[in-house]
Motif scaffolding. Sequence first.
Motif, PDB file in Angstrom:
ATOM      1  N   ASN A 126       0.846  -1.188   0.000  1.00 21.49           N
ATOM      2  CA  ASN A 126       0.000   0.000   0.000  1.00 21.49           C
ATOM      3  C   ASN A 126       0.880   1.236   0.000  1.00 21.49           C
ATOM      4  O   ASN A 126       1.972   1.227   0.562  1.00 21.49           O
ATOM      5  CB  ASN A 126      -0.912   0.026   1.228  1.00 21.49           C
ATOM      6  N   VAL A 127       0.410   2.293  -0.638  1.00 24.21           N
ATOM      7  CA  VAL A 127       1.208   3.516  -0.720  1.00 24.21           C
ATOM      8  C   VAL A 127       0.337   4.720  -0.401  1.00 24.21           C
ATOM      9  O   VAL A 127      -0.878   4.710  -0.616  1.00 24.21           O
ATOM     10  CB  VAL A 127       1.839   3.698  -2.118  1.00 24.21           C
ATOM     11  N   ALA A 128       0.974   5.754   0.114  1.00 24.46           N
ATOM     12  CA  ALA A 128       0.267   6.998   0.380  1.00 24.46           C
ATOM     13  C   ALA A 128       1.264   8.135   0.365  1.00 24.46           C
ATOM     14  O   ALA A 128       2.423   7.967   0.774  1.00 24.46           O
ATOM     15  CB  ALA A 128      -0.454   6.964   1.730  1.00 24.46           C
ATOM     16  N   ALA A 129       0.852   9.286  -0.140  1.00 25.03           N
ATOM     17  CA  ALA A 129       1.709  10.463  -0.095  1.00 25.03           C
ATOM     18  C   ALA A 129       2.079  10.748   1.356  1.00 25.03           C
ATOM     19  O   ALA A 129       1.282  10.510   2.267  1.00 25.03           O
ATOM     20  CB  ALA A 129       0.983  11.663  -0.702  1.00 25.03           C
ATOM     21  N   PRO A 130       3.285  11.248   1.619  1.00 22.42           N
ATOM     22  CA  PRO A 130       3.705  11.515   3.001  1.00 22.42           C
ATOM     23  C   PRO A 130       2.720  12.368   3.790  1.00 22.42           C
ATOM     24  O   PRO A 130       2.460  12.100   4.962  1.00 22.42           O
ATOM     25  CB  PRO A 130       5.049  12.232   2.821  1.00 22.42           C
ATOM     26  N   THR A 131       2.147  13.390   3.153  1.00 25.36           N
ATOM     27  CA  THR A 131       1.191  14.234   3.877  1.00 25.36           C
ATOM     28  C   THR A 131      -0.047  13.444   4.259  1.00 25.36           C
ATOM     29  O   THR A 131      -0.627  13.645   5.328  1.00 25.36           O
ATOM     30  CB  THR A 131       0.771  15.441   3.015  1.00 25.36           C
ATOM     31  N   VAL A 132      -0.448  12.518   3.408  1.00 25.97           N
ATOM     32  CA  VAL A 132      -1.618  11.683   3.689  1.00 25.97           C
ATOM     33  C   VAL A 132      -1.327  10.756   4.858  1.00 25.97           C
ATOM     34  O   VAL A 132      -2.140  10.604   5.778  1.00 25.97           O
ATOM     35  CB  VAL A 132      -2.017  10.868   2.448  1.00 25.97           C
ATOM     36  N   THR A 133      -0.156  10.120   4.851  1.00 26.77           N
ATOM     37  CA  THR A 133       0.209   9.208   5.941  1.00 26.77           C
ATOM     38  C   THR A 133       0.231   9.928   7.277  1.00 26.77           C
ATOM     39  O   THR A 133      -0.262   9.422   8.289  1.00 26.77           O
ATOM     40  CB  THR A 133       1.587   8.577   5.669  1.00 26.77           C
ATOM     41  N   ARG A 134       0.802  11.124   7.301  1.00 27.69           N
ATOM     42  CA  ARG A 134       0.862  11.876   8.557  1.00 27.69           C
ATOM     43  C   ARG A 134      -0.532  12.193   9.077  1.00 27.69           C
ATOM     44  O   ARG A 134      -0.810  12.102  10.271  1.00 27.69           O
ATOM     45  CB  ARG A 134       1.670  13.164   8.356  1.00 27.69           C
ATOM     46  N   ARG A 135      -1.453  12.560   8.170  1.00 30.19           N
ATOM     47  CA  ARG A 135      -2.798  12.898   8.622  1.00 30.19           C
ATOM     48  C   ARG A 135      -3.564  11.662   9.057  1.00 30.19           C
ATOM     49  O   ARG A 135      -4.365  11.707   9.983  1.00 30.19           O
ATOM     50  CB  ARG A 135      -3.558  13.642   7.519  1.00 30.19           C
ATOM     51  N   LEU A 136      -3.323  10.536   8.394  1.00 29.76           N
ATOM     52  CA  LEU A 136      -3.963   9.297   8.816  1.00 29.76           C
ATOM     53  C   LEU A 136      -3.542   8.943  10.237  1.00 29.76           C
ATOM     54  O   LEU A 136      -4.366   8.537  11.064  1.00 29.76           O
ATOM     55  CB  LEU A 136      -3.595   8.157   7.870  1.00 29.76           C
ATOM     56  N   ILE A 137      -2.255   9.085  10.522  1.00 28.11           N
ATOM     57  CA  ILE A 137      -1.764   8.791  11.871  1.00 28.11           C
ATOM     58  C   ILE A 137      -2.413   9.715  12.884  1.00 28.11           C
ATOM     59  O   ILE A 137      -2.862   9.286  13.951  1.00 28.11           O
ATOM     60  CB  ILE A 137      -0.233   8.903  11.911  1.00 28.11           C
ATOM     61  N   ARG A 138      -2.487  10.999  12.557  1.00 29.48           N
ATOM     62  CA  ARG A 138      -3.125  11.944  13.495  1.00 29.48           C
ATOM     63  C   ARG A 138      -4.586  11.597  13.695  1.00 29.48           C
ATOM     64  O   ARG A 138      -5.106  11.635  14.803  1.00 29.48           O
ATOM     65  CB  ARG A 138      -2.995  13.380  12.962  1.00 29.48           C
ATOM     66  N   HIS A 139      -5.266  11.242  12.606  1.00 25.18           N
ATOM     67  CA  HIS A 139      -6.701  10.964  12.686  1.00 25.18           C
ATOM     68  C   HIS A 139      -6.987   9.723  13.518  1.00 25.18           C
ATOM     69  O   HIS A 139      -7.870   9.712  14.371  1.00 25.18           O
ATOM     70  CB  HIS A 139      -7.271  10.777  11.280  1.00 25.18           C
ATOM     71  N   ARG A 203      -0.622  -2.444   5.047  1.00 28.65           N
ATOM     72  CA  ARG A 203       0.525  -1.744   5.631  1.00 28.65           C
ATOM     73  C   ARG A 203       0.115  -0.449   6.319  1.00 28.65           C
ATOM     74  O   ARG A 203       0.715  -0.064   7.331  1.00 28.65           O
ATOM     75  CB  ARG A 203       1.552  -1.438   4.541  1.00 28.65           C
ATOM     76  N   ILE A 204      -0.872   0.238   5.765  1.00 33.67           N
ATOM     77  CA  ILE A 204      -1.311   1.487   6.387  1.00 33.67           C
ATOM     78  C   ILE A 204      -1.836   1.215   7.788  1.00 33.67           C
ATOM     79  O   ILE A 204      -1.532   1.934   8.747  1.00 33.67           O
ATOM     80  CB  ILE A 204      -2.373   2.186   5.518  1.00 33.67           C
ATOM     81  N   HIS A 205      -2.614   0.143   7.924  1.00 33.02           N
ATOM     82  CA  HIS A 205      -3.120  -0.208   9.246  1.00 33.02           C
ATOM     83  C   HIS A 205      -1.989  -0.681  10.164  1.00 33.02           C
ATOM     84  O   HIS A 205      -2.068  -0.532  11.378  1.00 33.02           O
ATOM     85  CB  HIS A 205      -4.206  -1.280   9.125  1.00 33.02           C
ATOM     86  N   ALA A 206      -0.936  -1.248   9.590  1.00 27.94           N
ATOM     87  CA  ALA A 206       0.225  -1.628  10.396  1.00 27.94           C
ATOM     88  C   ALA A 206       0.910  -0.390  10.964  1.00 27.94           C
ATOM     89  O   ALA A 206       1.360  -0.390  12.122  1.00 27.94           O
ATOM     90  CB  ALA A 206       1.206  -2.441   9.551  1.00 27.94           C
ATOM     91  N   VAL A 207       0.998   0.671  10.164  1.00 25.69           N
ATOM     92  CA  VAL A 207       1.573   1.931  10.653  1.00 25.69           C
ATOM     93  C   VAL A 207       0.739   2.472  11.807  1.00 25.69           C
ATOM     94  O   VAL A 207       1.268   2.870  12.851  1.00 25.69           O
ATOM     95  CB  VAL A 207       1.647   2.967   9.513  1.00 25.69           C
ATOM     96  N   ILE A 208      -0.578   2.468  11.623  1.00 26.78           N
ATOM     97  CA  ILE A 208      -1.474   2.964  12.675  1.00 26.78           C
ATOM     98  C   ILE A 208      -1.331   2.125  13.934  1.00 26.78           C
ATOM     99  O   ILE A 208      -1.243   2.647  15.051  1.00 26.78           O
ATOM    100  CB  ILE A 208      -2.937   2.952  12.164  1.00 26.78           C
ATOM    101  N   TYR A 209      -1.277   0.801  13.762  1.00 26.66           N
ATOM    102  CA  TYR A 209      -1.135  -0.098  14.902  1.00 26.66           C
ATOM    103  C   TYR A 209       0.136   0.195  15.683  1.00 26.66           C
ATOM    104  O   TYR A 209       0.138   0.264  16.910  1.00 26.66           O
ATOM    105  CB  TYR A 209      -1.123  -1.558  14.428  1.00 26.66           C
ATOM    106  N   ALA A 210       1.247   0.368  14.954  1.00 31.17           N
ATOM    107  CA  ALA A 210       2.524   0.610  15.609  1.00 31.17           C
ATOM    108  C   ALA A 210       2.487   1.900  16.421  1.00 31.17           C
ATOM    109  O   ALA A 210       3.031   1.962  17.535  1.00 31.17           O
ATOM    110  CB  ALA A 210       3.637   0.661  14.567  1.00 31.17           C
ATOM    111  N   HIS A 211       1.841   2.929  15.891  1.00 28.11           N
ATOM    112  CA  HIS A 211       1.754   4.182  16.627  1.00 28.11           C
ATOM    113  C   HIS A 211       0.810   4.064  17.819  1.00 28.11           C
ATOM    114  O   HIS A 211       1.083   4.579  18.902  1.00 28.11           O
ATOM    115  CB  HIS A 211       1.291   5.302  15.689  1.00 28.11           C
ATOM    116  N   GLN A 212      -0.318   3.389  17.626  1.00 22.12           N
ATOM    117  CA  GLN A 212      -1.270   3.234  18.715  1.00 22.12           C
ATOM    118  C   GLN A 212      -0.682   2.438  19.883  1.00 22.12           C
ATOM    119  O   GLN A 212      -1.021   2.672  21.039  1.00 22.12           O
ATOM    120  CB  GLN A 212      -2.546   2.537  18.213  1.00 22.12           C
ATOM    121  N   ASN A 213       0.186   1.522  19.581  1.00 20.09           N
ATOM    122  CA  ASN A 213       0.751   0.667  20.617  1.00 20.09           C
ATOM    123  C   ASN A 213       2.112   1.144  21.114  1.00 20.09           C
ATOM    124  O   ASN A 213       2.822   0.399  21.795  1.00 20.09           O
ATOM    125  CB  ASN A 213       0.840  -0.774  20.111  1.00 20.09           C
TER     126      ASN A 213
END
Length: 216
Positions: A126-139, A203-213
Amino acid sequence: MTRVVVADDQALVRTGFRMILDETGDIAVVGEAGDGLDALAVVARTAPDVVLMDVRMPGIDGIEATRRLRSAAGPGRPPHVIILTTFDLDEYVYAGLRAGAAGFLLKDTLAADLVGAIRAVASGQNVAAPTVTRRLIRHFVDGSPTVRNEAAAAALTARERDVLLLVAQGMSNLEIAHRLVVTEGTVKTHVSRLLAKLGLRDRIHAVIYAHQNGLV
């Protein structure tokens, strides 16, 4: 050869994408569409691996077209969808991910990054622009309570945990392979296993998981 359909209501944009992709040697544009319904028909006719999907198009928009493509029953695997838009808006990002898109890039993305994203998505990433990834993490992280899942995390091997941390840093499979001095195929195996163990979709949800935990 990765087969691509380009769906955008501006002919000039489609031509530009085709010119970029035709230069790669390993990516072929097998069809073009000017609206959402046309995109569905072209995909059915050409069976691409990846669809570059504009959001704002006549008839049905790119989000609805993505949802229909990803939920369609039938022989073969539905194509991966990368949503491309001029408008960096949260509503498009969240709606696109819910519809099943594998990536979200802005139209001002560099040609090399676009090509890299197509190759990554075609290989199951999965891919996302850096600005998108940062906002997903914040959200999903800053605006929600921390979600701990120690039992699932404990099931990871030491190498799977290493891979998860590098995925959370935004590294591609190839970059992780270079960092850990293993093959890209080995990394793909680790990613698939850790996603399964953690019950994560991509992978996007893996990024979120890593930050949440609190792993990064």
